[in-house]
Every structure is written in C-alpha cells, then in structure tokens.
Design a protein around this motif. Sequence first.
Motif, short mmCIF file in Angstrom:
data_model
loop_
_atom_site.label_atom_id
_atom_site.label_comp_id
_atom_site.label_asym_id
_atom_site.label_seq_id
_atom_site.Cartn_x
_atom_site.Cartn_y
_atom_site.Cartn_z
N ALA A 173 45.66 32.12 46.11
CA ALA A 173 46.56 33.08 46.76
C ALA A 173 47.34 33.86 45.72
CB ALA A 173 47.50 32.36 47.71
N LEU A 174 47.81 33.18 44.64
CA LEU A 174 48.56 33.86 43.59
C LEU A 174 47.65 34.83 42.82
CD1 LEU A 174 51.16 34.20 41.98
CD2 LEU A 174 50.48 32.21 40.58
N ASP A 176 45.06 36.37 44.05
CA ASP A 176 44.82 37.55 44.89
C ASP A 176 46.01 38.48 44.88
OD1 ASP A 176 42.96 35.67 47.44
OD2 ASP A 176 42.30 36.58 45.54
N HIS A 177 47.21 37.91 44.89
CA HIS A 177 48.41 38.75 44.86
C HIS A 177 48.50 39.51 43.55
CE1 HIS A 177 52.45 40.10 45.56
NE2 HIS A 177 52.89 39.49 44.43
N ALA A 178 48.17 38.84 42.45
CA ALA A 178 48.22 39.50 41.16
C ALA A 178 47.15 40.60 41.04
CB ALA A 178 48.03 38.47 40.03
N ARG A 179 46.00 40.35 41.65
CA ARG A 179 44.91 41.37 41.60
C ARG A 179 45.32 42.61 42.39
NH1 ARG A 179 41.18 38.34 42.87
NH2 ARG A 179 40.15 38.06 40.84
N LYS A 180 46.03 42.40 43.53
CA LYS A 180 46.49 43.56 44.30
C LYS A 180 47.50 44.38 43.52
CE LYS A 180 45.76 41.43 48.85
NZ LYS A 180 46.42 40.96 50.11
N LEU A 181 48.40 43.67 42.80
CA LEU A 181 49.37 44.40 41.97
C LEU A 181 48.66 45.19 40.87
CD1 LEU A 181 52.18 41.66 41.59
CD2 LEU A 181 52.17 43.68 43.08
N THR A 184 46.89 48.23 42.41
CA THR A 184 47.85 49.27 42.77
C THR A 184 48.33 50.03 41.54
OG1 THR A 184 48.59 47.95 44.66
CG2 THR A 184 50.05 49.71 43.92
N ARG A 201 56.51 41.52 36.82
CA ARG A 201 56.45 41.66 38.27
C ARG A 201 56.37 40.30 38.96
NH1 ARG A 201 54.57 46.50 40.29
NH2 ARG A 201 54.90 45.49 42.31
N LEU A 202 55.64 39.37 38.34
CA LEU A 202 55.48 38.07 38.98
C LEU A 202 56.65 37.13 38.68
CD1 LEU A 202 51.66 37.44 38.38
CD2 LEU A 202 52.79 38.19 40.49
#
Length: 219
Positions: A173-174, A176-181, A184, A201-202
Amino acid sequence: MSRSIRLDAVLIQAVIAGALSFAHLHDLAEAAGQTGWKAWAYPVSVDLLLVAAWRRLRTARRDGSAWTWFVIALVASLGANVATAGLLDLDHVPAWLRILVAGWPALAFLGGTLLVHTPTEPAAHPQPVDEVAAPEVEMERTNTSAPTPPADVPELDPAPAQPAPGAPTVPAALLDHARKLADTHRATTGAPMPAEVLSARLGLPAPMTDAIAAHLQLT
C-alpha cells in the motif's frame, strides 16, 4: 561429291545467264545509239541496280520502293533479252526506245541513291520477358541482401530494481502511494521525482525512503 557438282553447275548456269543478259543489254544500247564504252556501261548499270534492290529487299521485305526498283531493273533486263531475240529490228530502233535508253542513266542513278541512302526501319521485336522482369528481380535481390529490420517489438517497462540486501520491506500500500506521488510529479513537471522530494512528501525514515526509491528507480 554430289553437292560439289551441283554447286559448280549452278555457278556455270549463273555465269552463262549473266553473260547472255549482259550481251543483250549491250546490243540494245548500241542499237539505240550508245556506242563505245557507253554501250558496255548500260548492262553494268542495270545489273548493279538489280543487285542493290535485291540486297535492300533482304533487309526490308516490306519496303515498297525496293520492290519498285527491283521490278524496274528486272523489266529492263528482260526487255533487252526479248527485244534482241528477233522481235525488234535493231537497225531501225523506234524513237521511244532511244528515249528510254538515253534516260536510263539518270533513272538508275536515282534508284541507286534512294536504295542506299534511305534508312531501314528496324523490325519491332517483342521485349523478352526476362528483360522486363529484370528490374523487379534486381530489386528483390537488393531487398534480400539488405539486412531485414527487426519487427516492431512493444517496449516493456524495465523490471523494478531489487532493493539491496538488508533493506526494510516496503508494504504494498505504501509503495502504491509513493508511485502515485511520483507519477503525479512526472505529469506536472515532466521530470522524474527526486528521492529527496519523495522523502519530504512521505516523512519516512531514510532507510525506508531509500527502499521505496529503489523500487521506483528514483534518483
């Protein structure tokens, strides 16, 4: 042996026929008022025109002018043979025959000039199939000899870099969140997201951020 005898007989017959025709032309020209060497020149002129027309016909069968001059020379030769066979009084040659004999040199010169200087049209020959297909064959050979470019292969995303041994495990999950950032950031700025920006950011510890950056191939 028989072939040699036949060939000799033909030559002898040709010599006899030529000599008789030559003499008849000479006698007719002499009777028409052409004396001395001029009487002997007439049979030479007739025979030369006949030979020139025949040679022309051998290279151009459909040449109408060659056939015309061949017939004229043949009629002159045959006419002299017939006229000297007793059908014509050589002591009293008619005026029209004297006119024909006197005008023959100019006519023979015109015919010989036209036969020699008229260009011969070459016969149209169909182009061989091999010559027509030669450019295509050559092109095929050229294409065959040239290296064939490889077919378009869809570009595959490079395999994600494996984290170094001993690196902390990153939850899915982390990651995936980092990949989205990171996606973007790339879409906004057009450049990859630096590892320092991702860390800010994280707000994660450096080992964890380095592990995420290794997965996302960030520098």
